[in-house]
Scaffold this motif. Structure first.
Motif, mmCIF file in Angstrom:
data_model
loop_
_atom_site.group_PDB
_atom_site.id
_atom_site.type_symbol
_atom_site.label_atom_id
_atom_site.label_comp_id
_atom_site.label_asym_id
_atom_site.label_seq_id
_atom_site.Cartn_x
_atom_site.Cartn_y
_atom_site.Cartn_z
ATOM 1 N N GLU A 46 93.747 -26.005 141.767
ATOM 2 C CA GLU A 46 94.022 -25.745 143.123
ATOM 3 C C GLU A 46 95.660 -25.395 143.083
ATOM 4 O O GLU A 46 96.160 -24.672 144.136
ATOM 5 N N PHE A 47 96.205 -25.364 142.076
ATOM 6 C CA PHE A 47 97.554 -24.598 141.788
ATOM 7 C C PHE A 47 97.302 -23.401 140.912
ATOM 8 O O PHE A 47 97.112 -22.390 141.271
ATOM 9 N N THR A 48 97.123 -23.949 139.432
ATOM 10 C CA THR A 48 96.794 -22.948 138.510
ATOM 11 C C THR A 48 96.466 -23.698 137.323
ATOM 12 O O THR A 48 96.787 -24.669 137.061
ATOM 13 N N ASN A 49 95.649 -23.172 136.306
ATOM 14 C CA ASN A 49 95.057 -23.713 135.236
ATOM 15 C C ASN A 49 96.102 -24.467 134.261
ATOM 16 O O ASN A 49 97.457 -24.126 133.956
ATOM 17 N N ASP A 50 95.910 -25.773 134.061
ATOM 18 C CA ASP A 50 96.783 -26.587 133.166
ATOM 19 C C ASP A 50 98.086 -26.539 133.559
ATOM 20 O O ASP A 50 99.198 -26.554 133.020
ATOM 21 N N ALA A 51 97.887 -27.001 134.876
ATOM 22 C CA ALA A 51 99.480 -27.363 135.690
ATOM 23 C C ALA A 51 100.090 -28.308 135.274
ATOM 24 O O ALA A 51 99.361 -29.329 134.893
ATOM 25 N N PHE A 52 101.110 -28.556 135.150
ATOM 26 C CA PHE A 52 102.086 -29.751 135.167
ATOM 27 C C PHE A 52 103.301 -29.807 136.214
ATOM 28 O O PHE A 52 103.319 -28.819 136.861
ATOM 29 N N LYS A 53 104.166 -30.808 136.125
ATOM 30 C CA LYS A 53 105.008 -30.830 137.153
ATOM 31 C C LYS A 53 106.034 -29.676 137.103
ATOM 32 O O LYS A 53 106.502 -29.261 138.388
ATOM 33 N N ASP A 54 106.366 -29.095 135.939
ATOM 34 C CA ASP A 54 107.507 -28.078 135.772
ATOM 35 C C ASP A 54 106.715 -26.637 135.417
ATOM 36 O O ASP A 54 107.552 -25.792 135.249
#
Length: 600
Positions: A257-265
């Protein structure tokens, strides 16, 4: 960029007491006339002046509580100069819309003309039917429900878990199967993330099998308009619309929903030099998600999506955000001290404290956690020919050997196990993300021969659902790995690593049974919704109680377990599916509203 709240929370108003919320001269989708043209109050005149448009994205509902539920649609105006459109939401306990309630809302350009109403003042443990009306148009009729009161004794609930629905990889056959109300008999659906995918055409799709399903826009989505257009494309799919039309959905986002293997930063699939500032992209994706999904906002600027639901005294459900809210960057290697570093977190301290304190005080029979990435430990190092996995897309089918799941954040997992161990019983974890099916027992150290695997009961169990369309392991390798998994992972009691499908959960006070269902095909559009019963697999766990103190373990013997039966008579009597014929009933209700206004 700030995400501004646009959720309408309006107390329901009985039709007899309604003033200034109706419309007149409406032609509904079945072609019937809803009332006389002309006349009416100022509010009615306002509705008459609305330009024509379409409810082309269907309807949806979600986040049910005991007295309210989120109702969603999107109105697409024909007039491009229109910026704000008044909308009515009509709600009733019957599909014929007897004794309707009406809520007022607005479709605004600033929120991409999405409409969300937190329909408050409803009865607990009750099915409802709803539709949106704007100007001369009415949406399809939707079906939803409220949850029982937290203190109400509940004996049974049925729901499904799904995840990973990549539009260009195949038809949404899984959603088609779920939308068959009499067969499934669901109270709600859990969507565990990857509701959509961010990739550009040609990057992660299967045009040879499904040539007519191509992502729009024709680029990797980065901007707010990109994310909105991709959500719009998914919501126009008839099978996704069908499942939203029949059940409330409780959703959580994952990385795509954001992009692959996203994290907070940041994210593996975000390059600042070509795709801009990560924070800008993250906020754009979140804004579009809150606009287009039937989820409840906490406040106008919050990105918080972790929340809790109560299904009577039977289930407490925590929906976690293990992706965006508190996750540190993934460890670079599967060995070494980085992944065990107590300072690295998968969820924030605030979310962790909320979860662990909630588990400790819960009085429900079952404590259930919906989240994104595999919780159980996974040892693939000793499996045969693991190098065969090296050609697969990073972050898709080889999650077991990357550090994106809880194996890469062992200190966070230990905090949850500490909270469960010795004090919290009947914990069930639901997981998506990895496009494959698993049933795991959760231990601190499942691979230790003299350790807790053989001397103690499981602290929790985990059911990982297959994907809607995204690919698992290739044929041949899937069977090889699945057969070898229990040898080096004895806590893995079942796995199926290739076929798309869903889990149907049938939960009573005595047992939680997971039924793994698989569709026959996602490539053949003429066979959507068809299930391969030969692949169905049943896995269950018995609840610990004063009467049952047996060890908490999964039951996988297919000779012991039997498929559960839907409550067909109850569904037919109390909550039949929403169908097109109900549009005629809706037409009559809109006529009454118009008449009521014309004499006020």
């Amino acid at each position: 960029m700030k995400r501004r709240s646009f959720l309408a929370t309006t107390a329901c108003v009985p039709l007899a007491g309604l003033v200034g919320c109706g419309g007149s001269g409406s032609s509904l989708p079945d072609g019937s006339e809803s009332g006389p043209s002309g006349g009416g109050s100022d509010r009615s005149d306002e509705f008459q002046q609305v330009s024509s448009g379409r409810f082309e994205h269907g309807v949806a509902s979600g986040d049910p509580l005991e007295d309210r539920v989120i109702l969603w649609t999107r109105f697409t105006p024909d007039d491009s100069t229109q910026t704000s459109i008044p909308v009515q939401v009509i709600v009733s306990e019957t599909p014929e819309f007897a004794e309707p309630m009406v809520f007022a809302a607005t479709a605004d350009e600033k929120n991409d003309f999405c409409v969300k109403v937190d329909a408050a003042g409803l009865k607990p443990d009750t099915w409802y039917y709803f539709s949106f009306v704007a100007g001369n148009e009415a949406s399809p009729v939707g079906r939803t429900r409220t949850f029982p009161r937290r203190t109400q004794r509940v004996n049974r609930v049925r729901f499904a878990t799904v995840s990973c629905s990549n539009f260009p990889y195949g038809h949404f056959s899984v959603y088609n199967a779920l939308a068959r109300v009499e067969d499934r008999d669901l109270d709600f659906v859990l969507h565990l993330g990857d509701y959509l995918y961010e990739y550009e055409p040609g990057t992660y799709d299967d045009p040879a099998s499904v040539p007519n399903r191509v992502h729009s826009p024709a680029n990797e989505i980065v901007s707010l308009s990109d994310y909105r257009e991709r959500h719009s494309q998914y919501k126009r799919d008839p099978d996704l619309q069908a499942v939203h039309q029949q059940y409330p959905m409780i959703c959580i986002w994952d990385d795509h929903e954001f992009t692959n293997d996203a994290f907070k930063d940041g994210a593996e699939n975000h390059q600042p030099e070509s795709e801009g500032n990560w924070e800008t992209r993250k906020l754009a994706a979140a804004k579009a998600y809150f606009e287009w999904m039937p989820v409840r906002s906490f406040d106008e600027d919050s990105l918080r999506l972790w929340r809790r639901f109560y299904y009577g005294d039977l289930i407490d459900l925590w929906m976690l955000d293990t992706r965006i809210e508190g996750r540190d960057a993934q460890a670079s290697l599967p060995i070494g001290s980085e992944r065990t570093d107590p300072e690295r977190k998968l969820i924030s301290d605030n979310q962790m404290d909320w979860l662990t304190s909630g588990l400790a005080e819960s009085g429900a029979v079952w404590k259930m956690i919906g989240q994104q990435v595999m919780f159980g430990q996974l040892n693939l190092a000793e499996l045969p020919q693991p190098e065969l996995l090296s050609f697969l897309p990073y972050g898709t089918t080889q999650q077991g050997i990357n550090m994106d799941q809880w194996d890469g954040y062992t200190a966070s997992r230990e905090r949850i196990l500490d909270a469960i161990d010795g004090s919290v019983e009947n914990v069930v974890i639901f997981t998506g993300d990895i496009h494959t099916s698993w049933a795991n027992e959760i231990y601190r150290n499942p691979s230790s021969l003299p350790g807790d695997l053989f001397n103690r009961e499981a602290l929790a169990v985990e059911f990982v659902c297959p994907s809607v369309t995204s690919p698992g392991f290739p044929a041949g390798l899937a069977e090889l790995v699945s057969a070898a998994l229990p040898v080096v992972n004895p806590h893995v009691k079942y796995s199926e690593l290739q076929t798309r499908g869903f889990i149907l959960m049938d939960v009573t006070r005595q047992r939680a049974q997971a039924e793994f269902h698989y569709v026959t095909t996602i490539a053949d559009e003429t066979r959507k919704g068809e299930l391969d019963d030969s692949k169905r697999r049943l896995v269950a766990v018995n609840a610990k109680s004063e009467q049952n103190r047996a060890p908490y373990r999964l039951i996988v013997d297919q000779n012991i377990l039997k498929p559960t039966r839907p409550r067909s008579a109850q569904v037919s009597l109390l909550a039949p599916p929403a169908t097109r014929k109900h549009q005629q009933s809706l037409a009559g209700v809109v006529k009454q509203i118009s008449f009521q206004e014309s004499v006020v």
